[in-house]
Design a protein around this motif. Structure first.
Motif, PDB file in Angstrom:
ATOM      1  N   ILE A  69      -7.035   7.025  11.705  1.00  0.00           N
ATOM      2  CA  ILE A  69      -8.408   7.065  11.225  1.00  0.00           C
ATOM      3  C   ILE A  69      -9.113   6.284  11.901  1.00  0.00           C
ATOM      4  N   ASP A  70     -10.191   7.151  12.231  1.00  0.00           N
ATOM      5  CA  ASP A  70     -11.739   6.470  12.397  1.00  0.00           C
ATOM      6  C   ASP A  70     -12.794   5.872  10.849  1.00  0.00           C
ATOM      7  N   ASN A  71     -12.377   6.786   9.844  1.00  0.00           N
ATOM      8  CA  ASN A  71     -13.801   6.030   8.856  1.00  0.00           C
ATOM      9  C   ASN A  71     -12.732   5.522   7.446  1.00  0.00           C
ATOM     10  N   ALA A  72     -13.413   5.176   6.700  1.00  0.00           N
ATOM     11  CA  ALA A  72     -13.229   5.088   5.096  1.00  0.00           C
ATOM     12  C   ALA A  72     -13.227   6.545   4.097  1.00  0.00           C
ATOM     13  N   ASP A  73     -13.409   7.028   4.983  1.00  0.00           N
ATOM     14  CA  ASP A  73     -13.740   8.439   3.917  1.00  0.00           C
ATOM     15  C   ASP A  73     -12.589   9.406   3.796  1.00  0.00           C
ATOM     16  N   ASP A  74     -11.954   9.362   5.248  1.00  0.00           N
ATOM     17  CA  ASP A  74     -10.280  10.305   6.090  1.00  0.00           C
ATOM     18  C   ASP A  74      -9.611   9.002   5.830  1.00  0.00           C
ATOM     19  N   CYS A  75      -9.826   8.047   5.775  1.00  0.00           N
ATOM     20  CA  CYS A  75      -8.716   6.879   5.045  1.00  0.00           C
ATOM     21  C   CYS A  75      -8.211   7.547   3.981  1.00  0.00           C
ATOM     22  N   ARG A  76      -9.670   7.142   2.816  1.00  0.00           N
ATOM     23  CA  ARG A  76      -9.278   7.309   1.349  1.00  0.00           C
ATOM     24  C   ARG A  76      -8.671   9.334   0.749  1.00  0.00           C
ATOM     25  N   ALA A  77      -9.203  10.148   1.918  1.00  0.00           N
ATOM     26  CA  ALA A  77      -8.882  11.230   1.578  1.00  0.00           C
ATOM     27  C   ALA A  77      -7.137  11.495   1.779  1.00  0.00           C
ATOM     28  N   LEU A  78      -6.691  10.381   2.696  1.00  0.00           N
ATOM     29  CA  LEU A  78      -4.643  10.608   3.323  1.00  0.00           C
ATOM     30  C   LEU A  78      -4.430   9.802   2.416  1.00  0.00           C
ATOM     31  N   PHE A  79      -4.946   8.529   1.390  1.00  0.00           N
ATOM     32  CA  PHE A  79      -4.484   7.521   0.869  1.00  0.00           C
ATOM     33  C   PHE A  79      -4.118   8.670  -0.983  1.00  0.00           C
ATOM     34  N   ASP A  80      -5.833   9.406  -1.026  1.00  0.00           N
ATOM     35  CA  ASP A  80      -5.413  10.304  -2.090  1.00  0.00           C
ATOM     36  C   ASP A  80      -4.052  11.158  -2.351  1.00  0.00           C
ATOM     37  N   ASP A  81      -4.443  11.401  -0.741  1.00  0.00           N
ATOM     38  CA  ASP A  81      -3.035  12.676  -0.638  1.00  0.00           C
ATOM     39  C   ASP A  81      -1.579  12.181  -0.944  1.00  0.00           C
ATOM     40  N   LEU A  82      -1.356  10.939  -0.257  1.00  0.00           N
ATOM     41  CA  LEU A  82      -0.028  10.611  -0.335  1.00  0.00           C
ATOM     42  C   LEU A  82       0.082   9.501  -1.262  1.00  0.00           C
TER      43      LEU A  82
END
Length: 92
Positions: A20-33
């Motif tokens: 993961i390269d950035n906080a937005d992508d990380c947030r989106a993944l954690f929202d899914d997981l």
């Protein structure tokens, strides 16, 4: 059908997180997981670890967060003897 081991699944998760390269992508993944509560609990643990590393007492941390004393004790052991918190939080 070939069975994938638990370790292989864990390795795949950690590889995904490491990519993961950035906080937005990380947030989106954690929202899914994770559930909202699971993410909030992880955030509380990271916050508590930062405060422990700053030298705050258990009472000060509990007053500033929603963490239980049992969870704080576990976070404290990880800060003292683990590898993740001290290595990653010092980067900030």
């Amino acid at each position: 059908m070939c069975q994938i081991s638990k370790q292989e699944k864990l390795d795949a998760l950690f590889q995904l997180l490491a990519s993961i390269d950035n906080a937005d992508d990380c947030r989106a993944l954690f929202d899914d997981l994770c559930t909202v509560k699971e993410v909030e609990n992880m955030a509380e643990r990271v916050f508590a670890a930062k405060l422990l590393m700053e030298g705050k007492t258990y009472n000060q941390i509990i007053a500033q967060s929603d963490i239980s004393s049992a969870t704080l004790s576990r976070v404290s052991r990880c800060v003292q003897y683990g590898n993740g918190y001290s290595k990653l939080l010092k980067k900030e």
